[in-house]
Design an enzyme around this catalytic site. Structure first.
Site, short mmCIF file in Angstrom:
data_model
loop_
_atom_site.label_atom_id
_atom_site.label_comp_id
_atom_site.label_asym_id
_atom_site.label_seq_id
_atom_site.Cartn_x
_atom_site.Cartn_y
_atom_site.Cartn_z
N GLU A 1 -5.15 -5.12 10.79
CA GLU A 1 -4.17 -4.06 10.94
C GLU A 1 -4.42 -3.31 12.25
O GLU A 1 -5.23 -2.38 12.29
CB GLU A 1 -4.27 -3.07 9.78
N HIS B 1 -9.45 0.98 5.05
CA HIS B 1 -8.17 1.22 5.73
C HIS B 1 -8.41 2.16 6.91
O HIS B 1 -9.21 3.09 6.83
CB HIS B 1 -7.15 1.82 4.76
N GLU C 1 -6.82 4.56 8.01
CA GLU C 1 -6.63 5.99 7.71
C GLU C 1 -7.88 6.58 7.04
O GLU C 1 -8.21 7.74 7.26
CB GLU C 1 -5.37 6.19 6.86
N LYS D 1 0.14 4.23 -0.29
CA LYS D 1 -0.49 5.43 0.30
C LYS D 1 -0.25 6.65 -0.61
O LYS D 1 -0.21 6.50 -1.82
CB LYS D 1 0.00 5.63 1.74
N ASN E 1 0.87 -1.18 0.00
CA ASN E 1 0.00 0.00 0.00
C ASN E 1 0.91 1.23 0.00
O ASN E 1 1.49 1.56 1.02
CB ASN E 1 -0.89 -0.04 1.25
N SER F 1 3.59 -2.09 10.28
CA SER F 1 5.04 -2.12 10.50
C SER F 1 5.67 -3.46 10.12
O SER F 1 6.65 -3.90 10.74
CB SER F 1 5.38 -1.75 11.95
#
Ligand code: PGA
Length: 265
Positions: free
Chosen positions: A181, A94, A96, A11, A9, A227
């Protein structure tokens, strides 16, 4: 055995030139991979990436989509637009996009944070729009640090999983890739320990088993994300409930992403 699926991803990173340079370095490093490889560049770079990865073992995914087919939805991207550019996958939900950031953004006051407005209901609409258009959704679920500290990890993750699958048939549910996640692990360098990541991926699998039975849940692919890097990928991917990784920061470095891809058991 379920095939390992590694998705990058990217981003909001990169230009057409840097995307091309990254892939040119990556492609020869992963030619012999046993894992399925997906890259999810920013929407504006999908066409460039699509051209560069044609005739390789790397597939294309979007980072998000809007659930309506077309119309007066300024700034949005539909499933058919993603398909038109060669996407086979799309990330939905996601953290975010749900306004849940692993790294606190001090200037994101509550009114600014409201911009990142995905809810369980919109994630479900997006997931169903993807499936209806033969795009495989990569559906992200995960708890925040405060939810974990309150002992609510399992209930949050199970509830997000079930809400995402509302009104989804068993046949379609089998196609969904889930990504566990934990929000506190995203972009923080603080990976979830492999045993705990495996356990919570098991929570996702159990939630799916509750809805559809074990045949569907055993076929389901569940990634871990947060991470993941070249050093911790092997331990995570060796776990029985972890069928791949959704990789952010490390997917922007060809050598690191290749090492994660090649760590597949
Ligand atoms: P990270 O991001 O690997 O940079 O933690 C993962 C993700 O957000 O998918």
């Amino acid at each position: 055995m379920r095939q390992t699926i590694i998705a990058g991803n990217w981003k909001m990173n990169g230009t057409r030139a840097s995307a091309e340079a990254l892939l040119t370095e990556l492609i020869p490093l992963v030619v012999d991979a046993t894992a399925k490889i997906i890259v999810c560049p920013p929407a504006i770079n999908l066409e460039t990436v699509s051209d560069v990865i044609a005739d390789t073992n790397i597939a294309l995914g979007g980072q998000d989509l809007f659930w309506k087919a077309k119309g007066a939805y300024t700034g949005q991207v539909s499933a058919s637009m993603l398909l038109d550019l060669g996407c086979e996958y799309v990330i939905v939900g996601h953290s975010e996009c749900r306004g849940r950031f692993g790294v606190p953004e001090p200037d994101f006051t509550p009114t600014v944070l409201a911009y990142f407005g995905d809810s369980d209901a919109t994630v479900n609409l997006k997931l169903r729009a993807a499936l209806a258009n033969n795009l495989t959704p990569i559906c992200c679920v995960g708890e925040t640090l405060s939810e974990r500290q309150a002992g609510n990890t399992d209930s949050v993750v199970a509830a997000q999983t079930k809400a995402a699958l509302s009104e989804v048939s068993a046949a379609d549910a089998t196609e969904v890739i889930f990504a566990y996640e934990p929000v506190w692990a995203i972009g923080t360098g603080e990976v979830c320990a492999a045993d705990e990541a495996d356990r919570v991926c098991g929570v996702v699998r159990s939630a799916v088993a509750d809805l559809y039975g074990s045949e569907v849940s055993e076929a389901l692919h569940i990634q871990y994300g947060g991470s993941v890097n070249a050093g911790n990928a092997e331990a995570l991917l060796a776990k029985p409930n972890i069928d791949g990784a959704l990789v952010g920061g490390a997917s922007l470095k060809a050598q690191d992403f290749a090492a994660i891809v090649n760590a597949a058991p």
